[in-house]
Design a protein around this motif. Structure first.
Motif, PDB file in Angstrom:
ATOM      1  N   TRP A 271      11.894 -11.281   6.484  1.00  0.00           N
ATOM      2  CA  TRP A 271       9.795 -10.285   6.195  1.00  0.00           C
ATOM      3  C   TRP A 271       9.749 -10.194   5.114  1.00  0.00           C
ATOM      4  CZ3 TRP A 271      11.484  -4.807   8.925  1.00  0.00           C
ATOM      5  CH2 TRP A 271      11.215  -5.077  10.238  1.00  0.00           C
ATOM      6  N   GLY A 272       8.333  -9.871   4.779  1.00  0.00           N
ATOM      7  CA  GLY A 272       8.515  -9.238   3.363  1.00  0.00           C
ATOM      8  C   GLY A 272       7.216  -8.068   3.209  1.00  0.00           C
ATOM      9  N   LEU A 273       6.905  -8.152   1.934  1.00  0.00           N
ATOM     10  CA  LEU A 273       6.278  -6.783   1.308  1.00  0.00           C
ATOM     11  C   LEU A 273       5.454  -7.342   0.488  1.00  0.00           C
ATOM     12  CD1 LEU A 273       5.108  -4.020   1.571  1.00  0.00           C
ATOM     13  CD2 LEU A 273       7.248  -3.176   1.158  1.00  0.00           C
ATOM     14  N   VAL A 274       4.192  -6.640   0.330  1.00  0.00           N
ATOM     15  CA  VAL A 274       3.049  -6.967  -0.542  1.00  0.00           C
ATOM     16  C   VAL A 274       2.331  -5.664  -1.146  1.00  0.00           C
ATOM     17  CG1 VAL A 274       0.693  -8.114  -1.169  1.00  0.00           C
ATOM     18  CG2 VAL A 274       2.119  -9.747  -0.022  1.00  0.00           C
ATOM     19  N   HIS A 275       3.054  -5.227  -2.401  1.00  0.00           N
ATOM     20  CA  HIS A 275       2.705  -3.801  -2.447  1.00  0.00           C
ATOM     21  C   HIS A 275       0.830  -4.371  -3.465  1.00  0.00           C
ATOM     22  CE1 HIS A 275       6.635  -2.808  -2.735  1.00  0.00           C
ATOM     23  NE2 HIS A 275       7.588  -3.759  -2.803  1.00  0.00           N
ATOM     24  N   GLN A 276       0.519  -2.759  -2.841  1.00  0.00           N
ATOM     25  CA  GLN A 276      -0.339  -2.954  -3.481  1.00  0.00           C
ATOM     26  C   GLN A 276      -0.335  -3.163  -5.507  1.00  0.00           C
ATOM     27  OE1 GLN A 276      -2.412   1.017  -3.078  1.00  0.00           O
ATOM     28  NE2 GLN A 276      -4.630   0.399  -3.871  1.00  0.00           N
ATOM     29  N   ASN A 277       0.376  -2.371  -5.482  1.00  0.00           N
ATOM     30  CA  ASN A 277       0.675  -2.409  -7.444  1.00  0.00           C
ATOM     31  C   ASN A 277       1.295  -3.579  -7.433  1.00  0.00           C
ATOM     32  OD1 ASN A 277       1.088  -2.554  -9.906  1.00  0.00           O
ATOM     33  ND2 ASN A 277       1.201  -0.856 -10.423  1.00  0.00           N
TER      34      ASN A 277
END
Length: 269
Positions: free
Chosen positions: A102-108
């Motif tokens: 899994w991967g997560l790209v944050h807004q900031n």
């Protein structure tokens, strides 16, 4: 009712990668999200749209393990075909998923980067968490990914704090995708960036997601972003899904009054 799955979709024999059932999150008397259900297949991009306070970010945070949901299931199909509820997995297995499949790209992007560690090391850390140990191979992979996200390789040893906001976001994307995740979550990936930077970044995201064949859940308030990136769309209001379906169908022929209002407000700008 599984709004997304019952939207026009050519069903095949492939099981979904992710099945969410009746997911809910409450904050005291406030509603974060309620009874959200959907299926996501490999290679699909699901956009979640709605105004501030609609519950879309709460939903994403529950799905990606940033916060714990109060109820429901997040059923994930592993590479070996085994299906497990992410919510009930032991913490070591949850962490292993989040740093690999899994991967997560944050807004900031600052929330997804280590600002006092070089750009190359930011990418290399995720590889090392997956077991990579050969320095030359790790550095080579980091430089390759910097190039793929349009960052010059001579910036490999530079600190992210010296990068522009757009470059930081591209670096975060490289850090997230370097392990070839099967499932990626993105929270307003172009938020706060100049229009010209947004356009380049959207093209980059679309190309990389297609290339990797990753399933992706993208939260955005921008319907133009949703139209460009998402195969299917889920519209949220007051913590609930009010409409869902193929992106072009939802945006070109919205049925729910709230979706009609969202679309008309964009057309009038």
């Amino acid at each position: 009712m599984n709004l997304v799955s019952t939207a026009a979709r050519d069903l095949d024999d492939d099981p979904p990668l992710l099945s969410v059932r009746n997911l809910a999150k409450h904050y005291g008397n406030a509603l974060g999200c309620r009874a959200v259900s959907f299926d996501l297949w490999p290679g699909e991009v699901l956009g979640i749209v709605g105004e501030s306070g609609s519950g879309k970010t709460t939903l994403l945070n529950c799905l990606s393990g940033q916060i714990d949901a109060d109820g429901g299931e997040i059923l994930y199909r592993h590479r070996d075909g085994e299906v497990a509820d992410f919510r009930t997995l032991p913490e070591p297995q949850r962490r292993a998923l989040l740093r690999g499949e899994w991967g997560l790209v944050h807004q900031n992007p600052r929330d997804g980067l280590r600002l006092r560690v070089s750009a190359g090391a930011n990418i290399g850390e995720r590889l090392m968490a997956e077991g990579a140990r050969h320095y030359g191979e790790i550095r080579g992979a980091a430089m390759n990914w910097l190039s793929r996200v349009e960052i010059a390789t001579d910036r490999t040893d530079d600190l992210p704090i010296r990068f522009s906001g757009g470059m930081q976001q591209r670096l975060q994307i490289a850090r997230t995708l370097v392990t070839g995740p099967r499932l990626v979550f993105m929270d307003e990936p172009t938020g706060g960036l100049d229009v010209s930077v947004q356009a380049r970044l959207l093209d980059l995201i679309r190309g990389l997601v297609d290339e990797l064949g990753a399933a992706c859940v993208i939260v955005t308030h921008d319907l133009a972003v949703a139209r460009l990136l998402a195969h299917r769309l889920m519209v949220m209001k007051g913590g609930e899904v009010v409409e869902a379906g193929l992106t072009d169908q939802v945006l070109d022929d919205p049925h729910h009054p709230y979706t009609q209002l969202l679309v008309s407000s964009v057309l009038q700008v």
